[in-house]
Scaffold this motif. Structure first.
Motif, PDB file in Angstrom:
ATOM      1  N   LEU A   1      -2.217  12.435 -14.859  1.00  0.00           N
ATOM      2  CA  LEU A   1      -3.648  12.232 -15.074  1.00  0.00           C
ATOM      3  C   LEU A   1      -4.385  13.570 -15.168  1.00  0.00           C
ATOM      4  N   LYS A   2      -3.976  14.560 -14.340  1.00  0.00           N
ATOM      5  CA  LYS A   2      -4.591  15.888 -14.402  1.00  0.00           C
ATOM      6  C   LYS A   2      -4.327  16.540 -15.759  1.00  0.00           C
ATOM      7  N   ARG A   3      -3.078  16.431 -16.255  1.00  0.00           N
ATOM      8  CA  ARG A   3      -2.752  17.005 -17.571  1.00  0.00           C
ATOM      9  C   ARG A   3      -3.565  16.348 -18.671  1.00  0.00           C
ATOM     10  N   GLU A   4      -3.672  15.023 -18.598  1.00  0.00           N
ATOM     11  CA  GLU A   4      -4.456  14.310 -19.611  1.00  0.00           C
ATOM     12  C   GLU A   4      -5.923  14.709 -19.547  1.00  0.00           C
ATOM     13  N   HIS A   5      -6.421  14.871 -18.334  1.00  0.00           N
ATOM     14  CA  HIS A   5      -7.818  15.288 -18.160  1.00  0.00           C
ATOM     15  C   HIS A   5      -8.036  16.690 -18.735  1.00  0.00           C
ATOM     16  N   GLU A   6      -7.112  17.615 -18.422  1.00  0.00           N
ATOM     17  CA  GLU A   6      -7.221  18.979 -18.953  1.00  0.00           C
ATOM     18  C   GLU A   6      -7.160  18.977 -20.477  1.00  0.00           C
ATOM     19  N   ALA A   7      -6.265  18.154 -21.041  1.00  0.00           N
ATOM     20  CA  ALA A   7      -6.161  18.079 -22.504  1.00  0.00           C
ATOM     21  C   ALA A   7      -7.455  17.531 -23.100  1.00  0.00           C
ATOM     22  N   ARG A   8      -8.018  16.497 -22.456  1.00  0.00           N
ATOM     23  CA  ARG A   8      -9.276  15.926 -22.928  1.00  0.00           C
ATOM     24  C   ARG A   8     -10.400  16.964 -22.858  1.00  0.00           C
ATOM     25  N   MET A   9     -10.443  17.732 -21.777  1.00  0.00           N
ATOM     26  CA  MET A   9     -11.467  18.770 -21.622  1.00  0.00           C
ATOM     27  C   MET A   9     -11.307  19.864 -22.684  1.00  0.00           C
ATOM     28  N   ARG A  10     -10.026  20.243 -22.972  1.00  0.00           N
ATOM     29  CA  ARG A  10      -9.787  21.240 -24.025  1.00  0.00           C
ATOM     30  C   ARG A  10     -10.269  20.731 -25.377  1.00  0.00           C
ATOM     31  N   ARG A  11      -9.990  19.441 -25.673  1.00  0.00           N
ATOM     32  CA  ARG A  11     -10.447  18.866 -26.934  1.00  0.00           C
ATOM     33  C   ARG A  11     -11.971  18.872 -27.011  1.00  0.00           C
ATOM     34  N   MET A  12     -12.607  18.543 -25.892  1.00  0.00           N
ATOM     35  CA  MET A  12     -14.075  18.553 -25.878  1.00  0.00           C
ATOM     36  C   MET A  12     -14.613  19.965 -26.068  1.00  0.00           C
ATOM     37  N   ASP A  13     -13.961  20.959 -25.418  1.00  0.00           N
ATOM     38  CA  ASP A  13     -14.374  22.353 -25.597  1.00  0.00           C
ATOM     39  C   ASP A  13     -14.164  22.793 -27.037  1.00  0.00           C
ATOM     40  N   ASP A  14     -13.033  22.392 -27.625  1.00  0.00           N
ATOM     41  CA  ASP A  14     -12.770  22.735 -29.025  1.00  0.00           C
ATOM     42  C   ASP A  14     -13.817  22.117 -29.946  1.00  0.00           C
ATOM     43  N   LEU A  15     -14.164  20.861 -29.689  1.00  0.00           N
ATOM     44  CA  LEU A  15     -15.200  20.199 -30.491  1.00  0.00           C
ATOM     45  C   LEU A  15     -16.543  20.904 -30.336  1.00  0.00           C
TER      46      LEU A  15
ATOM     47  N   PRO B   1       0.797  -1.218   0.000  1.00  0.00           N
ATOM     48  CA  PRO B   1       0.000   0.000   0.000  1.00  0.00           C
ATOM     49  C   PRO B   1       0.832   1.272   0.000  1.00  0.00           C
ATOM     50  N   GLU B   2       2.007   1.297   0.681  1.00  0.00           N
ATOM     51  CA  GLU B   2       2.800   2.523   0.724  1.00  0.00           C
ATOM     52  C   GLU B   2       3.372   2.854  -0.648  1.00  0.00           C
ATOM     53  N   LYS B   3       3.903   1.843  -1.324  1.00  0.00           N
ATOM     54  CA  LYS B   3       4.485   2.074  -2.657  1.00  0.00           C
ATOM     55  C   LYS B   3       3.379   2.405  -3.670  1.00  0.00           C
ATOM     56  N   LEU B   4       2.222   1.803  -3.517  1.00  0.00           N
ATOM     57  CA  LEU B   4       1.092   2.114  -4.405  1.00  0.00           C
ATOM     58  C   LEU B   4       0.665   3.566  -4.226  1.00  0.00           C
ATOM     59  N   LYS B   5       0.636   4.036  -2.953  1.00  0.00           N
ATOM     60  CA  LYS B   5       0.272   5.417  -2.679  1.00  0.00           C
ATOM     61  C   LYS B   5       1.265   6.374  -3.322  1.00  0.00           C
ATOM     62  N   ILE B   6       2.560   6.068  -3.222  1.00  0.00           N
ATOM     63  CA  ILE B   6       3.606   6.911  -3.828  1.00  0.00           C
ATOM     64  C   ILE B   6       3.468   6.896  -5.347  1.00  0.00           C
ATOM     65  N   ALA B   7       3.202   5.735  -5.927  1.00  0.00           N
ATOM     66  CA  ALA B   7       3.049   5.613  -7.386  1.00  0.00           C
ATOM     67  C   ALA B   7       1.837   6.400  -7.871  1.00  0.00           C
ATOM     68  N   LEU B   8       0.752   6.317  -7.116  1.00  0.00           N
ATOM     69  CA  LEU B   8      -0.457   7.058  -7.511  1.00  0.00           C
ATOM     70  C   LEU B   8      -0.251   8.563  -7.372  1.00  0.00           C
ATOM     71  N   GLN B   9       0.496   9.005  -6.335  1.00  0.00           N
ATOM     72  CA  GLN B   9       0.785  10.431  -6.179  1.00  0.00           C
ATOM     73  C   GLN B   9       1.667  10.931  -7.321  1.00  0.00           C
ATOM     74  N   ALA B  10       2.568  10.102  -7.786  1.00  0.00           N
ATOM     75  CA  ALA B  10       3.426  10.484  -8.911  1.00  0.00           C
ATOM     76  C   ALA B  10       2.617  10.494 -10.218  1.00  0.00           C
ATOM     77  N   LEU B  11       1.627   9.631 -10.297  1.00  0.00           N
ATOM     78  CA  LEU B  11       0.819   9.511 -11.510  1.00  0.00           C
ATOM     79  C   LEU B  11      -0.263  10.596 -11.590  1.00  0.00           C
ATOM     80  N   GLU B  12      -0.629  11.185 -10.447  1.00  0.00           N
ATOM     81  CA  GLU B  12      -1.719  12.151 -10.394  1.00  0.00           C
ATOM     82  C   GLU B  12      -1.495  13.377 -11.295  1.00  0.00           C
ATOM     83  N   PRO B  13      -0.323  14.036 -11.311  1.00  0.00           N
ATOM     84  CA  PRO B  13      -0.135  15.200 -12.200  1.00  0.00           C
ATOM     85  C   PRO B  13      -0.318  14.839 -13.674  1.00  0.00           C
TER      86      PRO B  13
END
Length: 180
Positions: free
Chosen positions: A45-59, A31-43
């Motif tokens: 995922l946020k960038r991908e989400h923002e990019a997806r939202m921009r594409r949806m707004d553009d569409l 669980p500790e290493k998973l938490k660290i991996a998810l915290q590293a993965l979070e930024p």
């Protein structure tokens, strides 16, 4: 568990598949290493989400522009059709007016020639009748049929008429309007 996963909607499939993968990783790395991996993965995922939202707004914006362009084109074509209809109406009015004027002119010429012919025919025996046929009646027919003029007084055009209420004398008052 696979039977219940297949019956879920596709969005729930994604969530349940993600939870299943996270549970496997949690068992494998702890669980500790998973938490660290998810915290590293979070930024990421946020960038991908923002990019997806921009594409949806553009569409969405592109669809709105396309819809507004379609509306503008529809209005333009409707205005063009209206102008064509008005042009056709004006052209038919011009043609009708031309036929009306030409028929009046032809009738006036025929009547004038008939009066002149009758005047010439009766001139040797009855000069007064010949002068009556070739005088004022010929001029009146030519004026009415060919020139389209009539010296009789007519009502003024509708835009020049005075409203009956305004035509009355404003200083006159009736007995029921006077204060008591």
């Amino acid at each position: 568990m696979t039977g219940s996963v297949e019956k879920q909607p596709p969005e729930d499939l994604m969530v349940s598949a993600g939870l299943e993968i996270a549970a496997r990783w949690g068992e494998a790395v702890g669980p500790e290493k998973l938490k660290i991996a998810l915290q590293a993965l979070e930024p990421q995922l946020k960038r991908e989400h923002e990019a997806r939202m921009r594409r949806m707004d553009d569409l969405r914006a592109r669809e709105e522009r396309r819809a507004s362009a379609d509306d503008v084109e529809a209005k333009r074509s409707a205005a063009l059709e209206k102008m064509k209809a008005e042009l056709a109406l004006r052209e038919s009015d011009r043609r009708r007016t031309h036929v009306y004027r030409m028929s009046g002119m032809i009738a006036g010429v025929v009547l004038s020639l008939a009066l002149l012919g009758a005047a010439v025919a009766v001139a040797p025996t009855q000069p007064w009748l010949a002068s009556a046929l070739s005088g004022p009646s010929l001029i009146a027919l030519a004026k009415i049929f060919v020139l389209r003029r009539d010296d009789q007084p007519h009502d003024p055009p509708p835009h020049r008429r005075i409203h009956p209420d305004l035509a009355q004398n404003p200083t006159s008052t009736s007995s029921d309007e006077m204060p008591t």
